[in-house]
Enzyme design. Structure first.
Site, short mmCIF file in Angstrom:
data_model
loop_
_atom_site.label_atom_id
_atom_site.label_comp_id
_atom_site.label_asym_id
_atom_site.label_seq_id
_atom_site.Cartn_x
_atom_site.Cartn_y
_atom_site.Cartn_z
N SER A 20 0.06 -3.06 -5.52
CA SER A 20 -1.06 -3.88 -5.03
C SER A 20 -1.23 -5.28 -5.68
O SER A 20 -0.59 -5.66 -6.50
CB SER A 20 -2.29 -3.09 -5.16
OG SER A 20 -2.13 -1.53 -4.79
N1 SAH Z 1 -1.86 2.03 -6.80
C1 SAH Z 1 -0.47 1.72 -6.63
C2 SAH Z 1 -0.34 1.16 -5.09
C3 SAH Z 1 0.43 2.21 -4.37
S1 SAH Z 1 0.61 2.06 -2.71
C4 SAH Z 1 -0.04 0.62 -7.54
O1 SAH Z 1 -0.71 0.06 -8.58
O2 SAH Z 1 1.33 0.45 -7.58
C5 SAH Z 1 -0.07 3.62 -2.36
C6 SAH Z 1 0.34 4.85 -2.78
O3 SAH Z 1 -0.39 5.88 -2.34
C7 SAH Z 1 1.84 4.94 -2.44
O4 SAH Z 1 2.77 5.08 -3.60
C8 SAH Z 1 1.78 6.15 -1.48
O5 SAH Z 1 2.94 7.16 -1.50
C9 SAH Z 1 0.86 7.18 -2.05
N2 SAH Z 1 -0.11 7.85 -1.28
C10 SAH Z 1 -0.43 7.99 -0.06
N3 SAH Z 1 -0.97 9.13 0.57
C11 SAH Z 1 -1.13 9.83 -0.62
C12 SAH Z 1 -1.69 10.87 -0.84
N4 SAH Z 1 -2.31 11.79 0.24
N5 SAH Z 1 -1.98 11.61 -2.04
C13 SAH Z 1 -1.34 10.78 -3.14
N6 SAH Z 1 -0.58 9.84 -2.98
C14 SAH Z 1 -0.68 9.10 -1.86
#
Ligand code: SAH
Length: 268
Positions: free
Chosen positions: A111
């Protein structure tokens, strides 16, 4: 460098200490003197310094976080400390301190720093809090949380990302962060209730199992919206009488996948 320049570089206003140093320096044998010079040279070289990205990070916090009205000291401190370049992946290392989301493995993103800071500040965290994050991704947001609160639990649906971010967080010494692979929709019941929950992927609806796992007074911060163009960052506060909802800003996150879009018992 001469002994004199070493003495000069270890400048201190305390004359007693200076005198002590001089005495020690003069009594060095050549071998230990060489060792000191080597250690000093290596530790001063920017590329070998473990945190040569510090200046870039300071600029980012000053311009993109403080500069955009985030003032919570704990959030600013955490953003100054966490080495985003190690979470952004080697391909992004040169742009790791730009204020933008960046692509990571598996078509996911790390993000935007401002959004990480905004979500963290919106959760109004304290050092005794227990926090759940859904969507570990790179592990960056988890690390920022780990700098502020007592315990962080983070769930990632893509196994490779869960494994790699868990490894990196471990290597960086975050003993208060636990990552597990799975669908975050059902939360982490054994560790509930939580003071705050952050969902870092966009969900088309508020996951009820997660609001159930919030303490009274707890905050759920999440992007809510069906499509990329319809997402709103919201914060829900659990009260005795239900959930208070507040709009924060418009955002763009990758979608939350799994049960939130495909309820159990229904075919996709
Ligand atoms: N917080 C992260 C942002 C990652 S983007 C950072 O700091 O880098 C969002 C993430 O959510 C992705 O890796 C995706 O695979 C995950 N995601 C999507 N749906 C999800 C779910 N139902 N449960 C857990 N993770 C999920």
């Amino acid at each position: 460098p001469s002994v004199k320049s070493i003495l000069k570089s270890s400048s201190t206003n305390d004359s007693m200490q200076r005198a002590g140093l001089r005495k020690t320096a003069l009594s060095f044998k050549p071998a230990s003197f060489l060792l000191i010079v080597t250690v000093l040279t290596v530790s001063c070289a920017p590329s070998a310094h473990p945190d040569s990205y510090r200046t870039a990070r300071e600029q980012m916090v000053k311009n993109d976080i403080e500069g955009r009205a985030i003032s919570d000291p704990a959030v600013l401190r955490a953003m100054l400390k966490v080495p985003r370049h190690l979470f952004a992946g080697s391909k992004n290392i040169d742009v790791a301190y730009s204020d933008s989301a960046l692509p990571i493995k598996e078509n996911q993103t790390i993000s935007q720093p401002y959004v990480v800071a905004l979500m963290t500040a919106t959760a109004e965290l304290t050092s005794t809090d227990k926090v759940l994050e859904i969507g570990t991704g790179s592990g960056y947001q988890a690390a920022v949380l780990g700098e502020i609160v007592k315990e962080v639990y983070s769930i990632e649906i893509i196994e490779t990302l869960a494994r790699e971010s868990s490894k990196l967080l471990h290597e960086l010494g975050y003993k208060n962060i636990k990552v597990k692979h799975g669908d975050g929709y059902q939360g982490w019941k054994e560790e509930s209730p939580f003071d705050a929950i952050l969902i870092t992927a966009a969900a088309p609806k508020i996951p009820e199992p997660l609001t159930d796992q919030l303490k009274t007074g707890g905050r759920l911060v999440m992007p809510l919206g069906e499509t990329r163009t319809s997402q709103e960052l919201i914060v829900l506060t659990k009260t005795e009488n239900g959930l208070d909802k507040r709009f924060v800003t418009r955002v763009v996150f990758v979608p939350m996948t799994g049960e939130v879009r495909n309820p159990k018992g229904e075919d996709s």
